[in-house]
Write a protein that holds these residues in place. Sequence first.
Motif, mmCIF file in Angstrom:
data_model
loop_
_atom_site.group_PDB
_atom_site.id
_atom_site.type_symbol
_atom_site.label_atom_id
_atom_site.label_comp_id
_atom_site.label_asym_id
_atom_site.label_seq_id
_atom_site.Cartn_x
_atom_site.Cartn_y
_atom_site.Cartn_z
ATOM 1 N N GLU A 171 0.505 3.183 9.934
ATOM 2 C CA GLU A 171 0.098 2.336 11.065
ATOM 3 C C GLU A 171 0.615 0.910 10.895
ATOM 4 O OE1 GLU A 171 -4.050 0.696 13.052
ATOM 5 O OE2 GLU A 171 -3.982 2.759 12.312
ATOM 6 N N THR A 172 0.477 0.349 9.704
ATOM 7 C CA THR A 172 0.993 -1.004 9.457
ATOM 8 C C THR A 172 2.479 -1.087 9.764
ATOM 9 O OG1 THR A 172 -0.581 -1.161 7.619
ATOM 10 C CG2 THR A 172 1.152 -2.847 7.746
ATOM 11 N N CYS A 173 3.204 -0.055 9.365
ATOM 12 C CA CYS A 173 4.655 -0.045 9.490
ATOM 13 C C CYS A 173 5.096 -0.012 10.946
ATOM 14 C CB CYS A 173 5.206 1.160 8.733
ATOM 15 S SG CYS A 173 6.990 1.159 8.577
ATOM 16 N N ASP B 106 1.821 -8.966 19.448
ATOM 17 C CA ASP B 106 0.802 -8.137 18.801
ATOM 18 C C ASP B 106 0.634 -6.782 19.482
ATOM 19 O OD1 ASP B 106 0.365 -10.187 17.103
ATOM 20 O OD2 ASP B 106 -1.590 -10.770 17.885
ATOM 21 N N THR C 99 -1.759 -3.088 19.048
ATOM 22 C CA THR C 99 -2.966 -2.513 18.463
ATOM 23 C C THR C 99 -2.880 -0.998 18.548
ATOM 24 O OG1 THR C 99 -4.328 -4.408 19.075
ATOM 25 C CG2 THR C 99 -5.482 -2.345 18.669
ATOM 26 N N THR D 99 4.411 -0.757 1.761
ATOM 27 C CA THR D 99 4.334 -1.831 2.764
ATOM 28 C C THR D 99 3.120 -1.684 3.673
ATOM 29 O OG1 THR D 99 5.764 -0.573 4.286
ATOM 30 C CG2 THR D 99 6.856 -2.109 2.779
ATOM 31 N N ALA D 100 2.244 -0.724 3.381
ATOM 32 C CA ALA D 100 1.072 -0.489 4.221
ATOM 33 C C ALA D 100 -0.106 -1.362 3.795
ATOM 34 C CB ALA D 100 0.664 0.980 4.155
ATOM 35 N N ASP D 101 -0.989 -1.664 4.741
ATOM 36 C CA ASP D 101 -2.287 -2.238 4.367
ATOM 37 C C ASP D 101 -2.975 -1.240 3.433
ATOM 38 O OD1 ASP D 101 -2.375 -4.670 5.961
ATOM 39 O OD2 ASP D 101 -2.462 -3.360 7.699
ATOM 40 N N VAL D 102 -3.490 -1.715 2.332
ATOM 41 C CA VAL D 102 -3.968 -0.812 1.293
ATOM 42 C C VAL D 102 -5.132 0.047 1.781
ATOM 43 C CG1 VAL D 102 -5.618 -2.427 0.229
ATOM 44 C CG2 VAL D 102 -4.458 -0.679 -1.179
ATOM 45 N N TYR D 103 -5.909 -0.440 2.758
ATOM 46 C CA TYR D 103 -7.049 0.387 3.176
ATOM 47 C C TYR D 103 -6.614 1.674 3.880
ATOM 48 C CZ TYR D 103 -7.224 -2.095 7.829
ATOM 49 O OH TYR D 103 -6.980 -2.639 9.058
ATOM 50 N N PHE D 104 -5.384 1.713 4.421
ATOM 51 C CA PHE D 104 -4.906 2.985 4.972
ATOM 52 C C PHE D 104 -4.594 3.970 3.850
ATOM 53 C CE2 PHE D 104 -3.511 0.191 8.630
ATOM 54 C CZ PHE D 104 -4.453 0.684 9.520
#
Length: 509
Positions: free
Chosen positions: A277-279, A477, A479, A194-199
């Motif tokens: 981080e995404t999570c 949001d 950050t 479930t993470a952004d792939v760049y992480f």
Amino acid sequence: MARVILVADMLRGFLEEGNPLFCGSRARRIVPAIRQLLQHEREQGTPIIFIGDQHLPDDPEFQQFPPHCVAGSRECEVIPELTEFVDTFVPKQRFSAFTDTSLAAQLERLDATRLVLCGVCTDICVLHTAYSARDMGYEVEVPADCVAGFDEKNHMFALDHMQKVLGVEVTTSPAATPLRIEWPIPDEWLNGDTADVYFLRTVEILKKEGINPVVTMEVFPRRDGILCGIEEVKSLLRQVLPAGKSEVWALDEGESFSKKEVVLRISAPYQDFGVYETCYLGILAHCSGWATAARECVQAARGLPVLSFGARHVHPSVVAVMEYSAIVGGCTGCASTAGARLAGMKPVGTIPHALIIIMGSTAAATLAFDREMDPGMPRFALVDTFEDEVRESVSVAKAMKGRLSGVRLDTPSERGRVTAELVKEVRAWLNLENFKDVRIAVSGGLDPDRIRYFLDEGAPVDLFAAGSYISDARPLDFTADLHEVDGRPIAKRGRMPGLTPNPRLKRVM
């Protein structure tokens, strides 16, 4: 800051029917909330002072009000439900508890700086005591669900006046204490699906390069709100952070925060938590958005209960966490079993239109519910299916013969929605038929403005049920920024290097 609780006029003369100045059934309903408040404050060691009328037989006040609470009479006694909390009692003869009494001297001995004022009547003794207290420099807090008066419109005016003119902090019921210490973390979260792939790619590169610094990550919001989801984030971090090599600092679940305030700080080797981080941002974004929307409704309700009825507006996979978030935001209950289970309570709800239509009448459906369901469940009837709300309310109350807890008004937009005048009419007819204890709940497209409309118009609503305003709330949001790498202050452009001060953060890991 020394905190003292002042309990105003919770006496038999005002709270027991048949006395000349009985405040009414609405005033009786604040007794459980005051008991809960006093039990909690006693556990904290907070001083509690009862203040109450003890008039002379020829008191000038009797030219305006009927003779009441004459010194030595039974009317001057604190109601039995609260007598166990009476350590100190200050008699008074005027609206303000500070006029010609020993209250000021007692507060000085206690070194009091903040007064929590509850009791009756909101627009008379509570208001005048609050005015005197503010004039003397005290901070004053009034829990809205712990005050009441003879007249609902005057009660609401007094709360609004105290808040906007006197600077009194009008508070609502505290958010539910989270009972889930460990949240289940799905494998797809842990393996990074479930993470952004760049992480994922970042951690892969660092592993291959043999680089794994201890970093400090700080998380902050883009607007003010109520923090929710931090308990779930902590459960995630407990599973992935190495023991002895990491620190986590955070605000508590249910705490308010301001724009750009750091709510979470993580110090650990980057490879151990960089993927997540995404999570954790997503958890905080949605949960805090729901909790903030719920808190807005709760604040608009000025102490009246607000239920979360938004489960039908979201995907089933997030019903539980959405309704849990609403309860953290201050809702007193929710409709789904899954959400209630997370918050450690039972679900609430009435009968739906479907049962009424199948059974043929609201009375028949309500009687069936009464026969078949647990006796401990409140008996609320939905009263807009076949006949007008007034007629159905009275007919169901008669059929239930004293067992009806309340009616829910949910008039559809095709029939003009629920209005303040409709609520007043239902209340008047229930009272006329001697069903004064039957409560009135209002639902149907409620938001903070609509809740305020009912209260500003003096509608005798007992509780609200909000749905889509909470469930459809925009995510708030968050950050995440790196501020240290191996102890070296650093930041991207537009951010200040090094740790951002926030004394409200507590170490949680």
